[in-house]
Motif scaffolding. Sequence first.
Motif, PDB file in Angstrom:
ATOM      1  N   ASP A  49      18.188   0.155   3.055  1.00  0.00           N
ATOM      2  CA  ASP A  49      16.915   0.507   3.397  1.00  0.00           C
ATOM      3  C   ASP A  49      16.959   2.144   3.902  1.00  0.00           C
ATOM      4  N   ILE A  50      15.436   2.445   3.761  1.00  0.00           N
ATOM      5  CA  ILE A  50      14.923   3.767   3.890  1.00  0.00           C
ATOM      6  C   ILE A  50      16.025   4.291   4.862  1.00  0.00           C
ATOM      7  N   GLU A  51      16.380   5.432   5.387  1.00  0.00           N
ATOM      8  CA  GLU A  51      16.634   5.662   5.617  1.00  0.00           C
ATOM      9  C   GLU A  51      16.050   7.381   6.953  1.00  0.00           C
ATOM     10  N   ILE A  52      14.967   7.156   6.912  1.00  0.00           N
ATOM     11  CA  ILE A  52      13.957   8.489   7.376  1.00  0.00           C
ATOM     12  C   ILE A  52      13.951   7.874   9.222  1.00  0.00           C
ATOM     13  N   ASP A  53      14.308   8.638   9.542  1.00  0.00           N
ATOM     14  CA  ASP A  53      14.567   9.032  10.893  1.00  0.00           C
ATOM     15  C   ASP A  53      12.859   8.469  11.291  1.00  0.00           C
ATOM     16  N   ALA A  54      12.362   8.061  11.845  1.00  0.00           N
ATOM     17  CA  ALA A  54      10.660   7.910  11.539  1.00  0.00           C
ATOM     18  C   ALA A  54      10.381   8.594  13.165  1.00  0.00           C
ATOM     19  N   SER A  55      11.186   9.432  14.522  1.00  0.00           N
ATOM     20  CA  SER A  55      11.036   9.993  15.398  1.00  0.00           C
ATOM     21  C   SER A  55       9.823  10.473  15.503  1.00  0.00           C
ATOM     22  N   PHE A  56       9.069  10.754  14.665  1.00  0.00           N
ATOM     23  CA  PHE A  56       8.349  12.023  14.131  1.00  0.00           C
ATOM     24  C   PHE A  56       7.180  10.856  14.376  1.00  0.00           C
ATOM     25  N   SER A  57       6.849   9.824  14.458  1.00  0.00           N
ATOM     26  CA  SER A  57       5.648   9.126  14.455  1.00  0.00           C
ATOM     27  C   SER A  57       5.439   8.814  15.679  1.00  0.00           C
ATOM     28  N   ALA A  58       6.800   8.991  16.646  1.00  0.00           N
ATOM     29  CA  ALA A  58       6.465   8.358  17.713  1.00  0.00           C
ATOM     30  C   ALA A  58       5.072   8.739  18.573  1.00  0.00           C
ATOM     31  N   GLY A  59       4.247   7.841  18.897  1.00  0.00           N
ATOM     32  CA  GLY A  59       2.896   7.611  20.103  1.00  0.00           C
ATOM     33  C   GLY A  59       2.161   9.034  19.315  1.00  0.00           C
ATOM     34  N   SER A  82      -0.409   1.610   6.284  1.00  0.00           N
ATOM     35  CA  SER A  82      -0.031   1.475   7.501  1.00  0.00           C
ATOM     36  C   SER A  82      -0.909   1.483   8.432  1.00  0.00           C
ATOM     37  N   GLY A  83      -1.977   1.821   7.542  1.00  0.00           N
ATOM     38  CA  GLY A  83      -3.275   1.573   9.065  1.00  0.00           C
ATOM     39  C   GLY A  83      -3.483   2.683   9.720  1.00  0.00           C
ATOM     40  N   ILE A  84      -2.373   3.737   9.939  1.00  0.00           N
ATOM     41  CA  ILE A  84      -2.806   5.185  10.763  1.00  0.00           C
ATOM     42  C   ILE A  84      -4.105   5.796  10.363  1.00  0.00           C
ATOM     43  N   PRO A  85      -4.927   6.226  11.019  1.00  0.00           N
ATOM     44  CA  PRO A  85      -5.566   7.339   9.777  1.00  0.00           C
ATOM     45  C   PRO A  85      -5.079   8.744   9.528  1.00  0.00           C
ATOM     46  N   VAL A  86      -5.653   9.433   8.693  1.00  0.00           N
ATOM     47  CA  VAL A  86      -4.803  10.658   8.312  1.00  0.00           C
ATOM     48  C   VAL A  86      -6.173  11.582   7.064  1.00  0.00           C
ATOM     49  N   ARG A  87      -5.487  12.278   7.749  1.00  0.00           N
ATOM     50  CA  ARG A  87      -6.299  13.773   7.269  1.00  0.00           C
ATOM     51  C   ARG A  87      -5.820  14.485   6.439  1.00  0.00           C
ATOM     52  N   VAL A  88      -6.330  15.279   5.578  1.00  0.00           N
ATOM     53  CA  VAL A  88      -5.777  16.140   4.784  1.00  0.00           C
ATOM     54  C   VAL A  88      -6.252  17.445   4.446  1.00  0.00           C
ATOM     55  N   HIS A 147      -5.489  15.876  18.327  1.00  0.00           N
ATOM     56  CA  HIS A 147      -5.130  14.555  19.411  1.00  0.00           C
ATOM     57  C   HIS A 147      -4.102  13.858  18.563  1.00  0.00           C
ATOM     58  N   ARG A 148      -3.167  13.956  19.542  1.00  0.00           N
ATOM     59  CA  ARG A 148      -2.022  13.160  19.316  1.00  0.00           C
ATOM     60  C   ARG A 148      -1.676  13.112  17.642  1.00  0.00           C
ATOM     61  N   ALA A 149      -1.599  13.995  17.349  1.00  0.00           N
ATOM     62  CA  ALA A 149      -1.622  14.376  15.750  1.00  0.00           C
ATOM     63  C   ALA A 149       0.269  14.621  15.298  1.00  0.00           C
ATOM     64  N   LEU A 150       0.167  14.226  14.124  1.00  0.00           N
ATOM     65  CA  LEU A 150       1.440  14.416  13.550  1.00  0.00           C
ATOM     66  C   LEU A 150       0.735  15.506  12.469  1.00  0.00           C
ATOM     67  N   ALA A 151       1.417  16.757  12.185  1.00  0.00           N
ATOM     68  CA  ALA A 151       0.655  17.652  10.863  1.00  0.00           C
ATOM     69  C   ALA A 151       2.331  18.028  10.329  1.00  0.00           C
ATOM     70  N   LYS A 180       1.415  23.458  15.576  1.00  0.00           N
ATOM     71  CA  LYS A 180       2.298  23.609  17.504  1.00  0.00           C
ATOM     72  C   LYS A 180       1.113  24.362  17.759  1.00  0.00           C
ATOM     73  N   LYS A 181       0.688  24.966  18.168  1.00  0.00           N
ATOM     74  CA  LYS A 181      -0.275  25.622  19.046  1.00  0.00           C
ATOM     75  C   LYS A 181      -0.848  24.327  19.505  1.00  0.00           C
ATOM     76  N   LEU A 182      -1.793  24.289  18.870  1.00  0.00           N
ATOM     77  CA  LEU A 182      -2.360  23.025  18.945  1.00  0.00           C
ATOM     78  C   LEU A 182      -2.497  21.491  19.716  1.00  0.00           C
ATOM     79  N   GLY A 183      -0.843  22.475  19.489  1.00  0.00           N
ATOM     80  CA  GLY A 183       0.241  20.316  20.364  1.00  0.00           C
ATOM     81  C   GLY A 183       0.853  19.273  19.510  1.00  0.00           C
ATOM     82  N   ALA A 184       0.729  19.426  18.429  1.00  0.00           N
ATOM     83  CA  ALA A 184       0.884  18.904  17.117  1.00  0.00           C
ATOM     84  C   ALA A 184       1.873  18.966  16.762  1.00  0.00           C
ATOM     85  N   ARG A 185       3.159  17.343  16.624  1.00  0.00           N
ATOM     86  CA  ARG A 185       4.286  17.637  16.257  1.00  0.00           C
ATOM     87  C   ARG A 185       3.866  18.239  15.253  1.00  0.00           C
TER      88      ARG A 185
END
Length: 353
Positions: A31-41, A68-74, A88-92, A112-117
């Motif tokens: 399987d893909i062995e990436i712990d995707a906990s970074f994407s929770a929530g 995945s359908g998750i919106p992404v900005r670059v 807002h509830r972003a993963l950087a 990080k200061k703006l609250g992103a993981r």
Amino acid sequence: EKGGYEHFMLKEIHETPRVIEDTLFEYLSEDIEIDASFSAGISEIVFIACGTSYHASLIGKYLIEKLSGIPVRVEFASEFIYHHPPMHRALAIAITQSGETADTLEAMRIAKKLGARTLAIVNVLGSTATRIADHVLYTRAGPEISVAATKSFIAQLIVLYLIALKLSRMPGSEVSRLVEELRIMPELVRKILEREDEIREIAERLAGFENMMYIGRGIGVPIAMEGALKMKEISYIHAEAYPAGELKHGPFALLGEQTPVVATLVPDDTYEIMLNNIKEVKARDSIVVAVAEENDMEVEKYVDHVIRVPRTEHIFTAITHSVALQLLAYYAARKRGCEIDKPRNLAKSVTVE
Ligand code: M6R
């Protein structure tokens, strides 16, 4: 240390099949062995990067949104640090080969200061980016000496495919099919390297021009952008990249026999319209070089030269086409007698903002 190659850049391009294997080995067994906990929530992903890593991010956006359908900005890291966009509830996700690019590091701190993981995709072990990020995924490209990023870019793409497949909402059978396709990428890249002479011949014909245009659609847009960056960086030919549909909104004025066009043809629903765009370009007398599948017998009717790459699922053309375009830039620069591994005015890692 160049292992018999004339330049590190060529050696590093030739290391790509092994780099893909090593990066897959790290994160893929059954399987893909990436712990995707970074994407929770999270409700969105924001990529931050510079240069080639920025282009990898654009491909990452395409893959993650599609699968995945998750919106992404670059965001360019250098812009992000001044405009502090909403997170807002972003993963950087920071992508950086060196892990030391000043703008990218600063953008990570601000995110990080703006609250992103934060998640960093990094090549250099223990680099500063790995210490700032909450999560780290390593690319296994090994040391990259040439200023031009080549094998490290492909390794970044491999990690992005794995993330996109991991976050995907597709049926398991479809994910497995794409994973199997990914496993044969080293083989496909080897096939491109075997046909290097054909690419060299085309590159040498382009080497006398001072301007070029790269065009694509869909995933072909960031492929074109990266191809053009490589060309300008090492050959000093002014190369611009445009979404093919944008040509008629201005850049058409630049076309003509002095401006060759490189078109990346992706086997998806953009293919037919790309052929139309190529016809429009030909009508303006530009030389056209297409990057297309080896069994595509249609395209050669409309273009001057075809760089053939092995057939693959359209999302994986980012690998095959990019390797071909790296070689195109390399051989154009070589013909022009450029200092390929250390282009003028550039540094391998940009540690000032
Ligand atoms: O080490 P990084 O990935 O953060 O570097 C970012 C850019 O400076 C880098 O990709 C640059 O654009 C390359 N020289 C392009 O080949």
